[in-house]
Design a protein around this motif. Structure first.
Motif, PDB file in Angstrom:
ATOM      1  N   ASN A 129       0.832  -1.207   0.000  1.00 57.70           N
ATOM      2  CA  ASN A 129       0.000   0.000   0.000  1.00 57.70           C
ATOM      3  C   ASN A 129       0.864   1.252   0.000  1.00 57.70           C
ATOM      4  OD1 ASN A 129      -2.929  -0.881   0.488  1.00 57.70           O
ATOM      5  ND2 ASN A 129      -1.735  -2.098   1.928  1.00 57.70           N
ATOM      6  N   TYR A 130       0.477   2.208  -0.788  1.00 64.95           N
ATOM      7  CA  TYR A 130       1.115   3.526  -0.754  1.00 64.95           C
ATOM      8  C   TYR A 130       0.032   4.583  -0.745  1.00 64.95           C
ATOM      9  CZ  TYR A 130       5.722   1.604  -1.770  1.00 64.95           C
ATOM     10  OH  TYR A 130       6.904   0.923  -1.704  1.00 64.95           O
ATOM     11  N   ASP A 131       0.346   5.729  -0.135  1.00 63.21           N
ATOM     12  CA  ASP A 131      -0.615   6.833  -0.189  1.00 63.21           C
ATOM     13  C   ASP A 131      -0.732   7.356  -1.610  1.00 63.21           C
ATOM     14  OD1 ASP A 131      -1.172   6.675   2.440  1.00 63.21           O
ATOM     15  OD2 ASP A 131      -0.019   8.439   3.072  1.00 63.21           O
ATOM     16  N   ILE A 132       0.432   7.641  -2.225  1.00 62.99           N
ATOM     17  CA  ILE A 132       0.402   8.195  -3.575  1.00 62.99           C
ATOM     18  C   ILE A 132       1.319   7.380  -4.479  1.00 62.99           C
ATOM     19  CG2 ILE A 132       0.869  10.230  -5.016  1.00 62.99           C
ATOM     20  CD1 ILE A 132       0.304  11.995  -2.653  1.00 62.99           C
ATOM     21  N   VAL A 133       0.782   6.875  -5.564  1.00 67.60           N
ATOM     22  CA  VAL A 133       1.603   6.214  -6.568  1.00 67.60           C
ATOM     23  C   VAL A 133       1.650   7.120  -7.796  1.00 67.60           C
ATOM     24  CG1 VAL A 133       1.789   4.256  -8.143  1.00 67.60           C
ATOM     25  CG2 VAL A 133       1.148   3.876  -5.755  1.00 67.60           C
ATOM     26  N   ILE A 134       2.862   7.371  -8.276  1.00 61.47           N
ATOM     27  CA  ILE A 134       3.060   8.262  -9.424  1.00 61.47           C
ATOM     28  C   ILE A 134       3.542   7.425 -10.595  1.00 61.47           C
ATOM     29  CG2 ILE A 134       4.369  10.242 -10.291  1.00 61.47           C
ATOM     30  CD1 ILE A 134       4.521  11.189  -7.333  1.00 61.47           C
ATOM     31  N   ILE A 135       2.848   7.531 -11.706  1.00 62.29           N
ATOM     32  CA  ILE A 135       3.224   6.730 -12.867  1.00 62.29           C
ATOM     33  C   ILE A 135       4.027   7.590 -13.821  1.00 62.29           C
ATOM     34  CG2 ILE A 135       2.384   5.212 -14.697  1.00 62.29           C
ATOM     35  CD1 ILE A 135      -0.199   4.993 -13.047  1.00 62.29           C
ATOM     36  N   GLY A 136       5.329   7.297 -13.933  1.00 60.91           N
ATOM     37  CA  GLY A 136       6.217   8.086 -14.770  1.00 60.91           C
ATOM     38  C   GLY A 136       7.173   8.897 -13.921  1.00 60.91           C
ATOM     39  N   GLY A 137       8.474   8.771 -14.184  1.00 68.35           N
ATOM     40  CA  GLY A 137       9.495   9.475 -13.407  1.00 68.35           C
ATOM     41  C   GLY A 137      10.185  10.554 -14.217  1.00 68.35           C
ATOM     42  N   GLY A 138       9.438  11.203 -15.115  1.00 70.09           N
ATOM     43  CA  GLY A 138       9.964  12.359 -15.846  1.00 70.09           C
ATOM     44  C   GLY A 138       9.845  13.596 -14.964  1.00 70.09           C
ATOM     45  N   PRO A 139      10.057  14.773 -15.558  1.00 67.58           N
ATOM     46  CA  PRO A 139       9.961  15.997 -14.769  1.00 67.58           C
ATOM     47  C   PRO A 139       8.614  16.138 -14.061  1.00 67.58           C
ATOM     48  CG  PRO A 139      10.231  16.461 -17.117  1.00 67.58           C
ATOM     49  CD  PRO A 139      10.495  15.030 -16.924  1.00 67.58           C
ATOM     50  N   ALA A 140       7.522  15.717 -14.696  1.00 69.98           N
ATOM     51  CA  ALA A 140       6.211  15.846 -14.058  1.00 69.98           C
ATOM     52  C   ALA A 140       6.134  14.947 -12.825  1.00 69.98           C
ATOM     53  CB  ALA A 140       5.096  15.503 -15.050  1.00 69.98           C
ATOM     54  N   GLY A 141       6.472  13.677 -12.981  1.00 72.31           N
ATOM     55  CA  GLY A 141       6.395  12.742 -11.866  1.00 72.31           C
ATOM     56  C   GLY A 141       7.290  13.174 -10.712  1.00 72.31           C
ATOM     57  N   LEU A 142       8.487  13.640 -11.041  1.00 75.94           N
ATOM     58  CA  LEU A 142       9.437  14.050 -10.002  1.00 75.94           C
ATOM     59  C   LEU A 142       8.926  15.263  -9.231  1.00 75.94           C
ATOM     60  CD1 LEU A 142      12.756  13.636 -12.017  1.00 75.94           C
ATOM     61  CD2 LEU A 142      12.114  12.328  -9.981  1.00 75.94           C
ATOM     62  N   ALA A 143       8.445  16.270  -9.955  1.00 76.45           N
ATOM     63  CA  ALA A 143       7.969  17.489  -9.281  1.00 76.45           C
ATOM     64  C   ALA A 143       6.728  17.192  -8.451  1.00 76.45           C
ATOM     65  CB  ALA A 143       7.680  18.591 -10.303  1.00 76.45           C
ATOM     66  N   ALA A 144       5.874  16.305  -8.937  1.00 77.17           N
ATOM     67  CA  ALA A 144       4.674  15.942  -8.183  1.00 77.17           C
ATOM     68  C   ALA A 144       5.078  15.240  -6.889  1.00 77.17           C
ATOM     69  CB  ALA A 144       3.768  15.047  -9.028  1.00 77.17           C
ATOM     70  N   ALA A 145       6.056  14.355  -6.981  1.00 76.79           N
ATOM     71  CA  ALA A 145       6.510  13.611  -5.811  1.00 76.79           C
ATOM     72  C   ALA A 145       7.106  14.560  -4.768  1.00 76.79           C
ATOM     73  CB  ALA A 145       7.551  12.567  -6.221  1.00 76.79           C
ATOM     74  N   VAL A 146       7.956  15.459  -5.238  1.00 75.34           N
ATOM     75  CA  VAL A 146       8.604  16.401  -4.320  1.00 75.34           C
ATOM     76  C   VAL A 146       7.563  17.244  -3.594  1.00 75.34           C
ATOM     77  CG1 VAL A 146      10.038  18.495  -4.263  1.00 75.34           C
ATOM     78  CG2 VAL A 146      10.824  16.471  -5.531  1.00 75.34           C
ATOM     79  N   SER A 147       6.580  17.749  -4.328  1.00 74.56           N
ATOM     80  CA  SER A 147       5.614  18.635  -3.666  1.00 74.56           C
ATOM     81  C   SER A 147       4.657  17.849  -2.776  1.00 74.56           C
ATOM     82  CB  SER A 147       4.889  19.515  -4.679  1.00 74.56           C
ATOM     83  OG  SER A 147       3.678  18.958  -5.071  1.00 74.56           O
ATOM     84  N   ALA A 148       4.335  16.600  -3.147  1.00 74.28           N
ATOM     85  CA  ALA A 148       3.475  15.788  -2.276  1.00 74.28           C
ATOM     86  C   ALA A 148       4.197  15.521  -0.950  1.00 74.28           C
ATOM     87  CB  ALA A 148       3.099  14.480  -2.961  1.00 74.28           C
ATOM     88  N   ARG A 149       5.506  15.236  -1.058  1.00 76.62           N
ATOM     89  CA  ARG A 149       6.278  15.016   0.171  1.00 76.62           C
ATOM     90  C   ARG A 149       6.316  16.293   0.999  1.00 76.62           C
ATOM     91  NH1 ARG A 149      10.157  11.332   1.606  1.00 76.62           N
ATOM     92  NH2 ARG A 149       8.368  10.066   1.075  1.00 76.62           N
ATOM     93  N   GLN A 150       6.551  17.429   0.342  1.00 77.29           N
ATOM     94  CA  GLN A 150       6.600  18.700   1.072  1.00 77.29           C
ATOM     95  C   GLN A 150       5.249  19.058   1.675  1.00 77.29           C
ATOM     96  OE1 GLN A 150       8.224  21.036  -2.072  1.00 77.29           O
ATOM     97  NE2 GLN A 150      10.353  20.761  -1.419  1.00 77.29           N
ATOM     98  N   SER A 151       4.186  18.478   1.132  1.00 77.04           N
ATOM     99  CA  SER A 151       2.854  18.698   1.701  1.00 77.04           C
ATOM    100  C   SER A 151       2.535  17.672   2.781  1.00 77.04           C
ATOM    101  CB  SER A 151       1.788  18.641   0.607  1.00 77.04           C
ATOM    102  OG  SER A 151       2.087  19.513  -0.432  1.00 77.04           O
ATOM    103  N   GLY A 152       3.542  16.910   3.174  1.00 83.16           N
ATOM    104  CA  GLY A 152       3.375  16.069   4.345  1.00 83.16           C
ATOM    105  C   GLY A 152       3.023  14.613   4.108  1.00 83.16           C
ATOM    106  N   ILE A 153       3.151  14.132   2.890  1.00 87.76           N
ATOM    107  CA  ILE A 153       2.859  12.715   2.643  1.00 87.76           C
ATOM    108  C   ILE A 153       4.174  11.925   2.644  1.00 87.76           C
ATOM    109  CG2 ILE A 153       1.889  11.043   1.008  1.00 87.76           C
ATOM    110  CD1 ILE A 153      -0.237  12.856   2.210  1.00 87.76           C
ATOM    111  N   ASP A 154       4.236  10.889   3.449  1.00 87.35           N
ATOM    112  CA  ASP A 154       5.469  10.096   3.539  1.00 87.35           C
ATOM    113  C   ASP A 154       5.488   8.955   2.544  1.00 87.35           C
ATOM    114  OD1 ASP A 154       6.667  11.573   5.497  1.00 87.35           O
ATOM    115  OD2 ASP A 154       5.605  10.500   7.103  1.00 87.35           O
ATOM    116  N   SER A 155       4.319   8.369   2.329  1.00 86.73           N
ATOM    117  CA  SER A 155       4.277   7.130   1.562  1.00 86.73           C
ATOM    118  C   SER A 155       4.005   7.427   0.087  1.00 86.73           C
ATOM    119  CB  SER A 155       3.194   6.241   2.188  1.00 86.73           C
ATOM    120  OG  SER A 155       2.727   5.303   1.292  1.00 86.73           O
ATOM    121  N   ILE A 156       5.113   7.557  -0.667  1.00 86.56           N
ATOM    122  CA  ILE A 156       5.017   7.907  -2.091  1.00 86.56           C
ATOM    123  C   ILE A 156       5.868   6.935  -2.885  1.00 86.56           C
ATOM    124  CG2 ILE A 156       5.516   9.698  -3.830  1.00 86.56           C
ATOM    125  CD1 ILE A 156       5.392  11.768  -1.563  1.00 86.56           C
TER     126      ILE A 156
END
Ligand code: FAD
Ligand code: SF4
Lengths: 120, 450
Positions: B3-30
């Motif tokens: 289980n993960y809180d957020i799963v991001i499909i694709g590790g290009g610039p979009a996926g990376l920036a989404a992951a960084v901001s989700a983490r900065q918004s307090g989500i650990d499980s990405i």
């Protein structure tokens, strides 16, 4: 008086610049949205320069090629000399962003540096 | 099943920036899932400079720009898996993926961010008559060959289509010693950015022929030459305008389409204009908790905007997970759209509005009069951040025109611009305050006016 129309390429806005010149001196730049456009317009009609990007081969790396660029822009007229200097160059992994691949390329005083990391 | 809180499909610039901001918004499980052997997406093959002026105030090459986000993601300990292909996502947010070590595996996500990027239009869709000899490449394939594999596809080149990749490759192949004879564009305007025309064609004296197309390809085994002809307003070749160019390579740069097989499979509603999902102000699709950003949503020419958009998607996905709406936790907490962007009053107001969740009417964004589409397509004011950037493209070139925004029948924005071009994405900022002044607002219309 001479007028030249250019497209500012400093950012993708691509503002259409109008540059007024008199006796080889720039008298006015218009059409720019920000000061970079003014500077670009003046430079482009007097001393145009470009950043050059390319790739060189890597030995023993996780990738075959490493991308490179001129650390600063070089005179437009030197682009092909710069590319020629890169022909046949091969570097040894590991390579990191900013590593100097060729110093003072084609006598421009500018270095060619790596733009990606290639580990062994 | 993991289980993960957020799963991001694709590790290009979009996926990376989404992951960084989700983490900065307090989500650990990405978790980021990337099918390639490295993070960074298409940027890894875009070795030219011109990336990141908006984000970093300096001009970077594609790999350098990607590296900045990769470093951020690693510093934030964001989990990712490479060489991992996502095959399918269910409407229940169960992600089916595959790689060599684990084989086929399933992951349950609370929120999913689609960041699969785009691919080039296939050449089959081009309808060029004649044989299919060797020597015909899409511009992106050629870019990969030259920049990643160090292989030059040919020496004498004709390029069909003036999309950015084609322009970039015209310069790249010229510098590598090839002779690029001409770039032909079917439309009466270029499909690429102005600066690429200047720096990739004008600098090297490569002619750009607008309203031209390939009418014949010569050669059975390998391309020997192509014939171009001018086209009329209906894109029909005009007899007598044919011109022959000897060449061993034809590059096709005829546009990109968002890669949405997975999205379609899960039942995401698409916008036929962008071939990307229809999204609301939170960049959320019709499926709750499924967000989209970057080139999978609409094709971007500027990676800075991709990063910005993806950061918003990451924040919104984080807010969604925290709201507990996914059913995994108690659905009591109100949605907080962006924790740093809302003050106490609006938060309370949002909480109130949220109790009537579902009942809130969406404001529809309508693209017309030269505006081809907008992202987003709908706005729920309760979920809006203080400021919303609406991005759009125009359908042809407009000079000295205005972009106008109507709130129902009232024109509230009327902004002049020297040039609007299809190659360049436009944006208009709407503020929450502005919209709240119109409580009955149902429709926001975007159009270009003289
Ligand atoms: C040739 C070219 C030149 C460009 N030039 C510029 C420029 O000069 N300046 C600028 O600012 N911008 C430029 N851009 C735009 C910018 O690079 C893109 O808009 C940006 O890379 C898009 O990011 P993305 O993350 O949405 O997509 P991508 O970078 O395409 O990343 C998507 C990722 O998703 C992965 N993926 C897809 N499907 C799956 C799946 N099923 N499972 C797992 N992973 C998957 C892909 O492997 C890829 O890594 C250029 C784009 C291109 C194509
Ligand atoms: S003038 Fe400024 S805003 Fe306009 S293209 Fe140049 S750098 Fe960009």
């Amino acid at each position: 008086m001479e007028t030249r129309n250019l497209t500012c390429i400093n950012c993708p806005m691509g503002c259409a610049l109008t540059i007024e010149m008199e006796n080889g001196e720039v008298t006015s730049v218009s059409g720019n949205t920000c000061p970079r456009g003014d500077a670009y317009g003046r430079k482009e009609v007097t001393n145009p320069t470009r950043i050059v990007t390319s790739t060189v081969r890597v030995k023993d790396g996780e990738a075959d090629m490493v991308s490179v660029k001129t650390a600063q822009d070089i005179p437009k007229g030197k682009i092909f000399d710069c590319v020629r200097a890169l022909k046949g160059v091969e570097v040894q992994a590991p390579i990191h962003i900013g590593d100097v691949i060729i110093s003072n390329v084609a006598g421009t005083g500018v270095d060619i540096v790596a733009t990606r990391n290639v580990e062994r | 099943m993991k289980n993960y809180d957020i799963v991001i499909i694709g590790g290009g610039p979009a996926g990376l920036a989404a992951a960084v901001s989700a983490r900065q918004s307090g989500i650990d499980s990405i978790l980021i899932l990337e099918r390639d052997k490295e993070l960074g997406g298409i940027l890894n093959q875009c070795i030219h400079n011109g990336f990141g002026l908006h984000t970093f105030k300096e001009e970077l090459t594609g790999p350098e720009y990607a590296q900045r986000f990769i470093v951020q993601a690693k510093e934030l300990d964001i989990e990712y898996r490479l060489n991992t292909m996502v095959l399918e996502v269910g409407a229940d947010k169960v992600v089916t993926a595959m790689n060599r070590e684990d084989g086929l595996f399933l992951i349950q996500a609370k929120a999913v961010i689609l960041a699969m990027g785009c691919r080039e239009r296939p050449r089959g869709a081009l309808n060029i008559p004649g044989y299919r000899p060797a020597g015909i490449y899409s511009a992106g394939t050629a870019q990969r060959l030259v920049n990643m594999d160090g292989y030059m596809p040919g020496r004498e080149v004709v390029i069909l289509g003036s999309g950015d990749i084609g322009l970039i490759m015209a310069r790249r192949m010229t510098l590598e010693g090839a002779k690029v004879k001409v770039v032909a564009e079917l439309m009466p305007y270029s499909g690429g950015l102005k600066r690429n025309i200047v720096q990739c064609l004008d600098d090297y004296g490569i002619p750009l022929k607008l309203s031209h197309t390939v009418v014949d390809i010569k050669g059975k085994e390998r391309v020997e030459g192509v014939t171009l002809a001018q086209v009329d307003e209906k894109n029909k070749p005009i007899p007598g305008t044919e011109e022959y160019y000897a060449c061993d390579t034809l590059l096709l740069s005829v546009g990109l389409i968002p890669e949405n097989e997975i999205s379609r499979g899960m039942g995401v509603v698409m916008n036929p204009v962008t071939s990307g999902p229809r999204v609301n102000e939170s960049l959320e699709t019709n499926l709750e908790g499924v967000f989209a950003c970057g080139n999978v949503l609409h094709v971007h020419d500027l990676v800075d905007f991709v990063s910005e958009e993806a950061a918003a998607a990451g924040r919104n996905a984080a807010a969604y997970v925290k709201s507990g709406k996914d059913g995994a936790s108690d659905a009591k907490t109100p949605v907080v759209a962006a924790k740093n962007a809302v003050d106490k009053d609006t938060r309370e107001e949002m909480a109130q509005q949220d109790t009537g969740a579902g009942s809130e009417q969406e404001i529809e964004l309508v693209a017309t009069g030269g505006v081809r589409y907008t992202v987003p397509c709908t706005i729920r004011t309760s979920h809006m951040e203080d400021e919303l950037k609406v991005r759009f493209r125009v359908g042809s070139v407009y000079q000295n025109c205005f972009v106008s925004v109507y709130f129902d029948d009232e024109r509230v924005i009327h902004r002049k611009k020297m040039v609007f071009a299809p190659a360049e994405m436009e944006e208009v900022k709407l503020t929450k305050e502005q919209i709240l002044r119109y409580p009955e607002l149902r429709r926001i219309t975007f159009r270009i006016e003289e």
